[in-house]
Design an enzyme around this catalytic site. Structure first.
Site, PDB file in Angstrom:
ATOM      1  N   LYS A 108       9.128  -0.256  14.091  1.00  0.00           N
ATOM      2  CA  LYS A 108       9.875  -0.100  12.392  1.00  0.00           C
ATOM      3  C   LYS A 108      10.961   1.498  12.724  1.00  0.00           C
ATOM      4  O   LYS A 108      12.153   0.845  12.372  1.00  0.00           O
ATOM      5  CB  LYS A 108       8.707   0.588  12.265  1.00  0.00           C
ATOM      6  CG  LYS A 108       7.987  -0.263  10.895  1.00  0.00           C
ATOM      7  CD  LYS A 108       7.039   0.486  10.346  1.00  0.00           C
ATOM      8  CE  LYS A 108       5.599  -0.947  10.305  1.00  0.00           C
ATOM      9  NZ  LYS A 108       4.917  -0.690   8.932  1.00  0.00           N
TER      10      LYS A 108
ATOM     11  N   GLU B 212      -4.813  -6.903  15.152  1.00  0.00           N
ATOM     12  CA  GLU B 212      -4.071  -5.336  14.771  1.00  0.00           C
ATOM     13  C   GLU B 212      -5.217  -3.885  14.792  1.00  0.00           C
ATOM     14  O   GLU B 212      -5.040  -2.847  14.581  1.00  0.00           O
ATOM     15  CB  GLU B 212      -3.739  -5.300  13.180  1.00  0.00           C
ATOM     16  CG  GLU B 212      -2.627  -4.401  12.686  1.00  0.00           C
ATOM     17  CD  GLU B 212      -1.856  -4.462  11.410  1.00  0.00           C
ATOM     18  OE1 GLU B 212      -2.454  -4.444  10.599  1.00  0.00           O
ATOM     19  OE2 GLU B 212      -0.602  -4.768  11.402  1.00  0.00           O
TER      20      GLU B 212
ATOM     21  N   GLY C 288      -4.368  -1.785   4.897  1.00  0.00           N
ATOM     22  CA  GLY C 288      -3.924  -3.124   5.028  1.00  0.00           C
ATOM     23  C   GLY C 288      -4.923  -4.437   5.030  1.00  0.00           C
ATOM     24  O   GLY C 288      -4.916  -5.611   3.647  1.00  0.00           O
ATOM     25  N   ARG C 289      -4.975  -4.509   6.784  1.00  0.00           N
ATOM     26  CA  ARG C 289      -5.732  -5.734   6.641  1.00  0.00           C
ATOM     27  C   ARG C 289      -6.875  -6.073   5.898  1.00  0.00           C
ATOM     28  O   ARG C 289      -8.239  -6.977   6.117  1.00  0.00           O
ATOM     29  CB  ARG C 289      -5.092  -5.968   7.637  1.00  0.00           C
ATOM     30  CG  ARG C 289      -6.813  -5.340   9.144  1.00  0.00           C
ATOM     31  CD  ARG C 289      -5.428  -4.981  10.465  1.00  0.00           C
ATOM     32  NE  ARG C 289      -6.462  -3.808  10.784  1.00  0.00           N
ATOM     33  CZ  ARG C 289      -5.562  -2.895  11.408  1.00  0.00           C
ATOM     34  NH1 ARG C 289      -4.611  -1.947  10.903  1.00  0.00           N
ATOM     35  NH2 ARG C 289      -6.116  -2.001  11.789  1.00  0.00           N
TER      36      ARG C 289
ATOM     37  N   LYS D 194       0.847  -1.540   0.175  1.00  0.00           N
ATOM     38  CA  LYS D 194       0.201  -0.571   0.152  1.00  0.00           C
ATOM     39  C   LYS D 194       0.649   1.747  -0.022  1.00  0.00           C
ATOM     40  O   LYS D 194       0.699   2.068  -0.720  1.00  0.00           O
ATOM     41  CB  LYS D 194      -0.729   0.472   1.236  1.00  0.00           C
ATOM     42  CG  LYS D 194      -1.360   1.130   1.332  1.00  0.00           C
ATOM     43  CD  LYS D 194      -2.924   1.080   2.591  1.00  0.00           C
ATOM     44  CE  LYS D 194      -3.353   2.696   2.671  1.00  0.00           C
ATOM     45  NZ  LYS D 194      -4.810   2.121   3.872  1.00  0.00           N
TER      46      LYS D 194
ATOM     47  N   HIS E  94      -3.924 -33.303  18.223  1.00  0.00           N
ATOM     48  CA  HIS E  94      -2.843 -34.136  18.484  1.00  0.00           C
ATOM     49  C   HIS E  94      -2.093 -33.305  19.024  1.00  0.00           C
ATOM     50  O   HIS E  94      -0.578 -33.858  19.105  1.00  0.00           O
ATOM     51  CB  HIS E  94      -2.139 -35.069  16.817  1.00  0.00           C
ATOM     52  CG  HIS E  94      -3.710 -35.903  16.752  1.00  0.00           C
ATOM     53  ND1 HIS E  94      -3.351 -37.562  17.154  1.00  0.00           N
ATOM     54  CD2 HIS E  94      -4.714 -35.540  15.677  1.00  0.00           C
ATOM     55  CE1 HIS E  94      -4.788 -37.791  16.831  1.00  0.00           C
ATOM     56  NE2 HIS E  94      -5.015 -36.866  16.146  1.00  0.00           N
TER      57      HIS E  94
ATOM     58  N   GLU F 291      10.628  -4.099   4.647  1.00  0.00           N
ATOM     59  CA  GLU F 291      10.937  -5.708   4.380  1.00  0.00           C
ATOM     60  C   GLU F 291      10.311  -5.953   3.013  1.00  0.00           C
ATOM     61  O   GLU F 291      11.079  -6.406   2.071  1.00  0.00           O
ATOM     62  CB  GLU F 291      10.165  -5.956   4.641  1.00  0.00           C
ATOM     63  CG  GLU F 291       9.605  -6.504   6.632  1.00  0.00           C
ATOM     64  CD  GLU F 291       9.439  -5.654   7.179  1.00  0.00           C
ATOM     65  OE1 GLU F 291       9.246  -4.152   7.127  1.00  0.00           O
ATOM     66  OE2 GLU F 291       9.335  -6.307   8.126  1.00  0.00           O
TER      67      GLU F 291
HETATM   68  O1  F6P Z   1       3.061  -2.764   9.784  1.00  0.00           O
HETATM   69  C1  F6P Z   1       1.772  -2.907   9.698  1.00  0.00           C
HETATM   70  C2  F6P Z   1       0.958  -2.526   8.965  1.00  0.00           C
HETATM   71  O2  F6P Z   1       1.267  -1.606   8.228  1.00  0.00           O
HETATM   72  C3  F6P Z   1       0.261  -3.212   7.934  1.00  0.00           C
HETATM   73  O3  F6P Z   1      -1.385  -2.592   8.608  1.00  0.00           O
HETATM   74  C4  F6P Z   1       0.126  -3.442   6.567  1.00  0.00           C
HETATM   75  O4  F6P Z   1      -0.656  -4.491   6.209  1.00  0.00           O
HETATM   76  C5  F6P Z   1       2.003  -4.138   6.405  1.00  0.00           C
HETATM   77  O5  F6P Z   1       2.235  -2.941   7.089  1.00  0.00           O
HETATM   78  C6  F6P Z   1       1.784  -3.817   5.011  1.00  0.00           C
HETATM   79  O6  F6P Z   1       1.917  -2.829   4.520  1.00  0.00           O
HETATM   80  P1  F6P Z   1       2.266  -2.150   2.737  1.00  0.00           P
HETATM   81  O7  F6P Z   1       1.310  -2.735   2.483  1.00  0.00           O
HETATM   82  O8  F6P Z   1       1.963  -0.568   3.208  1.00  0.00           O
HETATM   83  O9  F6P Z   1       3.352  -2.575   2.024  1.00  0.00           O
END
Ligand code: F6P
Length: 553
Positions: A512, A361, A275-276, A214, A392, A220
């Protein structure tokens, strides 16, 4: 700056219903599920509801009619109705980011109108979806060719959190709808091992990388994307490579362009998609490529069917309201901090992980909308694994541990695979587990069955452990959409009662920033902060010793 919410939030503790429920909780301790089933033998038929093709049996929850009444009353006293209208009509319910949370618009049917600040958004949603469909069709029909003229056979989604969990979960869930000529891989973690495995054995000439983010700033994802870009360019040369082999899904066009992805290869979405809550936006591109635009439309139709159910069904017949309010009962009145989700479906293996971000979240918050501290518990800890495997591993504790852990069982009644007898065994186990949790196994029963006296105490199970059972006829795209939307609205219902903002996530920010500082300290580009505590400083030194000057081998 935090803005006032469009609809005011009441402190639930000031309601009559909350007081009634607190009183009821004192008595419910003495009432077992055996008792309530004896008193209301038809519970299995009456404590049930159905919506959008999902059936909910909550008869094995520790609720009585009085408790249910008060839970519904609590929803009314907290004005759930008005909050739901605010959500669906595009008001800025995410007050700390001053945004709407309009994921329901992503699955609104063609021809509907939903406006933010007076501007319709459904048209833009449909335009983006049409672009996704053109890309998906081109790849699925081999019209999309790589730089060497070969068709795409591998699609790798790079993204994390909401830009990974939904598509990864859906890929497994809808496996029987997937074009199996396509290899799909998902890489989220910044761990070099994850990237190595995601690209292992793939030929760049046949590979499409989708960078899903987004913000297009997530550390990452940007590191993984840079590695994938280098892998493509190394394998295929520079010219036209990114145009043929890399797509981006993002709201940040300047960043995708700076990264080198041509604008024609970027599908945008909007800040009002959290995002979620984004797997039904362009973030679902890999899903659409895998299952095709028609099945993707069915997925969206399932979401929409549950949206409609949530918006229109009376509270007492409304699945998200029932699940949300029973969750409040378990969390705030019966003191259960977690919810175990046990899908009896291997295809739903990733569903609990998906739900963890959605629920935790969203509702893992310590202040109310106005910034004041809550004086009651909020979000539950969601976790789980598919049954029967889970039986199990950790089910022992569900049955005989000292904590009460409510369970959401999810059953899929039919399978597209051969060996129906296995499906029957699977479902028999689901039903058996919910029965065992509810009714246990008494000492008297054990003695009658001839259990050795010295083992009776060990074998005895108290029961009275609450669960709900959700069933769907088949794991179709429609059913999956409905199931996800059910949990989305369950989360929302609870956030309204708790008076919290389900759509921000400030808690993930500090980590972060600290990681950036610490990385600088490890690499030496930044002077180690003298104010680090001794634990942090020692760990930095330990990593620094092997990373910056690795030991000779
Ligand atoms: O760090 C949390 C977050 O902002 C989530 O809410 C989101 O889904 C994820 O990181 C990834 O964010 P992006 O789509 O901006 O890379």
């Amino acid at each position: 700056m935090s803005h006032p919410p469009p609809t005011s939030f009441r402190n639930p503790r000031t309601t009559t219903a909350w007081n009634n429920l607190s009183a009821a909780a004192l008595h419910i301790k003495d009432i077992t599920l055996r008792d309530v089933f004896a008193r209301e033998p038809m519970r299995g038929h009456t404590y049930c509801a159905e919506g959008a093709g999902v059936a909910l049996d909550y008869s094995k929850q520790r609720v009585t009619l009085e408790v249910l009444d008060d839970l519904m009353r609590l929803a009314v006293e907290c004005d759930l109705d008005a909050h739901r209208t605010a959500l669906f009509s595009g008001l800025k319910v995410n007050t700390t980011e001053h945004r709407a949370a309009l994921h329901t618009a992503l699955r609104a049917p063609i021809g509907s109108t939903i406006a933010i600040d007076g501007t319709d958004v459904v048209g833009d949603v449909q335009t983006a979806r049409a672009r996704m469909a053109r890309i998906a069709d081109a790849i699925r029909s081999d019209k999309w060719r790589g730089t060497t003229g070969r068709p795409i056979r591998n699609v790798v989604n790079i993204g994390i959190g909401g830009s990974d969990l939904g598509p990864a979960m859906a890929d497994r869930a809808l496996d029987s709808y997937v074009d199996q000529r396509l290899t799909r891989r998902f890489v989220a973690n910044v761990d070099p091992g994850a990237m190595t495995r995601a690209l292992r054995g793939l030929d760049p000439a046949e590979t499409l990388i989708i960078v899903s983010s987004k913000t297009f700033t997530t550390h990452e994802t940007m590191m993984n994307a840079a590695i994938a870009r280098a892998w493509l360019v190394d394998g295929l040369g520079g010219t036209d490579t990114l145009a043929r082999h890399m797509l981006a899904v993002s709201t940040n066009l300047p960043a995708t362009s700076a990264f080198g992805i041509p604008d024609d290869n970027v599908i945008g979405f909007w800040d009002w998609v959290g995002g979620r809550y984004s797997m039904d936006s362009a973030i679902g591109l890999i899903t659409m490529i895998a299952i095709g635009p028609t099945h993707f439309d069915e997925l969206l139709a399932g979401f929409h069917a549950m949206d409609t159910h949530f918006y229109t069904a009376p509270f007492i017949e409304n699945l998200p309201v029932l699940m949300g309010m029973i969750g409040i009962w378990n969390r705030n009145f019966l003191g259960a901090p977690t919810v175990c989700v046990a899908p009896y479906s291997d295809a739903l293996r990733r569903f609990p992980a998906y739900l963890q971000q959605l629920t935790m979240e969203s509702n893992g918050k310590h202040v109310r909308q106005d910034g004041t501290a809550v004086d009651y518990d909020t979000g539950s800890i969601y976790w789980g694994e598919p049954g029967t495997s889970a039986q199990h591993s950790f089910f022992q504790m569900l049955h005989q541990g000292t904590s009460i852990i409510p369970v959401d069982f999810i059953g899929v009644l039919t399978t597209p695979h051969p060996h129906q007898e296995m499906q029957t065994t699977l479902l028999a186990n689901l039903i058996a587990q919910s029965r065992a949790l509810a009714f246990g196994h008494t000492a008297t029963e054990l003695s009658h069955e001839g259990a050795p006296p010295d083992l009776v105490a060990h074998k005895q199970m108290d029961g009275n452990r609450p669960s709900s059972t959700l069933t769907i006829d088949a794991l179709t795209p429609h059913a999956l959409g409905a199931l996800i939307a059910l949990y989305e609205h369950t989360v929302f219902t609870q956030s309204v009662i708790w008076g919290i903002n389900a759509f921000d996530q400030w808690g993930v920010e500090l980590g972060k920033h600290l990681a950036d500082d610490i990385e600088g300290a490890i690499l030496g580009s930044q002077k180690p902060d003298q104010s680090y505590d001794t634990s942090t400083a020692a760990l930095i030194a330990r990593v620094r010793d092997v990373t910056v000057s690795p030991p000779a081998r």
